[in-house]
Design an enzyme around this catalytic site. Sequence first.
Site, PDB file in Angstrom:
ATOM      1  N   TYR A 128       6.362 -10.005   6.138  1.00 46.88           N
ATOM      2  CA  TYR A 128       6.328  -8.574   6.441  1.00 46.88           C
ATOM      3  C   TYR A 128       6.943  -8.330   7.816  1.00 46.88           C
ATOM      4  O   TYR A 128       6.815  -9.164   8.721  1.00 46.88           O
ATOM      5  CB  TYR A 128       4.888  -8.045   6.463  1.00 46.88           C
ATOM      6  CG  TYR A 128       4.316  -7.682   5.117  1.00 46.88           C
ATOM      7  CD1 TYR A 128       4.445  -6.390   4.610  1.00 46.88           C
ATOM      8  CD2 TYR A 128       3.625  -8.622   4.358  1.00 46.88           C
ATOM      9  CE1 TYR A 128       3.900  -6.046   3.382  1.00 46.88           C
ATOM     10  CE2 TYR A 128       3.073  -8.288   3.126  1.00 46.88           C
ATOM     11  CZ  TYR A 128       3.217  -7.000   2.645  1.00 46.88           C
ATOM     12  OH  TYR A 128       2.679  -6.665   1.430  1.00 46.88           O
ATOM     13  N   ASP A 170       0.829  -1.205   0.000  1.00 49.63           N
ATOM     14  CA  ASP A 170       0.000   0.000   0.000  1.00 49.63           C
ATOM     15  C   ASP A 170       0.865   1.257   0.000  1.00 49.63           C
ATOM     16  O   ASP A 170       2.087   1.195   0.149  1.00 49.63           O
ATOM     17  CB  ASP A 170      -0.906   0.016   1.231  1.00 49.63           C
ATOM     18  CG  ASP A 170      -1.885  -1.142   1.251  1.00 49.63           C
ATOM     19  OD1 ASP A 170      -2.243  -1.627   0.160  1.00 49.63           O
ATOM     20  OD2 ASP A 170      -2.272  -1.575   2.355  1.00 49.63           O
TER      21      ASP A 170
END
EC number: 5.4.99.12
Length: 268
Positions: A110, A52
């Site tokens: 992540y 994002d």
Amino acid sequence: MKRVALLVQYDGSYFSGWQRQKNAISVQEMIEDALFKVSNQMIKTFAAGRTDSGVHASGQVVHFDIDFVIPSDRYANVLNSRLPSTIRILESVEVKKNWHACYSAVYRHYRYVINNSKIPNLFLNKWSWHRYQKSLDEFLMSKALNGMIGEHDFYAFQKSGSTRSTSVTTIKSIEIERTEDLILIDIKATGFLYGMVRSIVGQLVLVGEKKISPEIFKDRWVGKKKQDVHESAPANGLCFVNSVYQETIFKRIDKNDLFPKFVIRGYS
């Protein structure tokens, strides 16, 4: 026609995310524009993870198909000379025609970084969330993670606007480690929902500040109580570390070199 894979790093604070958009600058657009400058061909790229806006990557994996004279292992250098300094190609290799950066991935990794120091640090601001109001209890945060490993419905942690057909995914591991004032949250999963990691971190911080209990944290995601999940961690602390495949794709870069590292104030 050959298929080329790229190992990519980028500073997400300069981009609207990975995916090309009409009125914003994306990482995908920058790489595809660089490929056009090289080959005069409109090349479509595919990434392992669609990060994002504001999210960084230390080991994003990208592939594209091209019919051009440049050897596959030369694309890293050729593209770097045509990309902004906020995007770097670490390695480029030729892969099998049926290999896919996204669909061939076994899992993705992540990392979220929280700076829990009361003293601000300018050099950490871009890469971490400065959450200093209270000392975070990383042991309570770790306790809240009980039961999250495996296949579950994480609807409570999915932001509105997701295009996924299901909110079920599999978390392979999730770990919390404190190094002085830095708290590192590492999550590996087969796939991630839209806004999932930032929502999880936002809730974990509430646990660490003792605003909610580990039991309430679990009740929210198990009970799919999305309406109770309001806090979301900011994008700048999140980094796509890498994606893992059945076979070794990149030979020259050690996976340990992909971790975001801090070498200031004793952090490493």
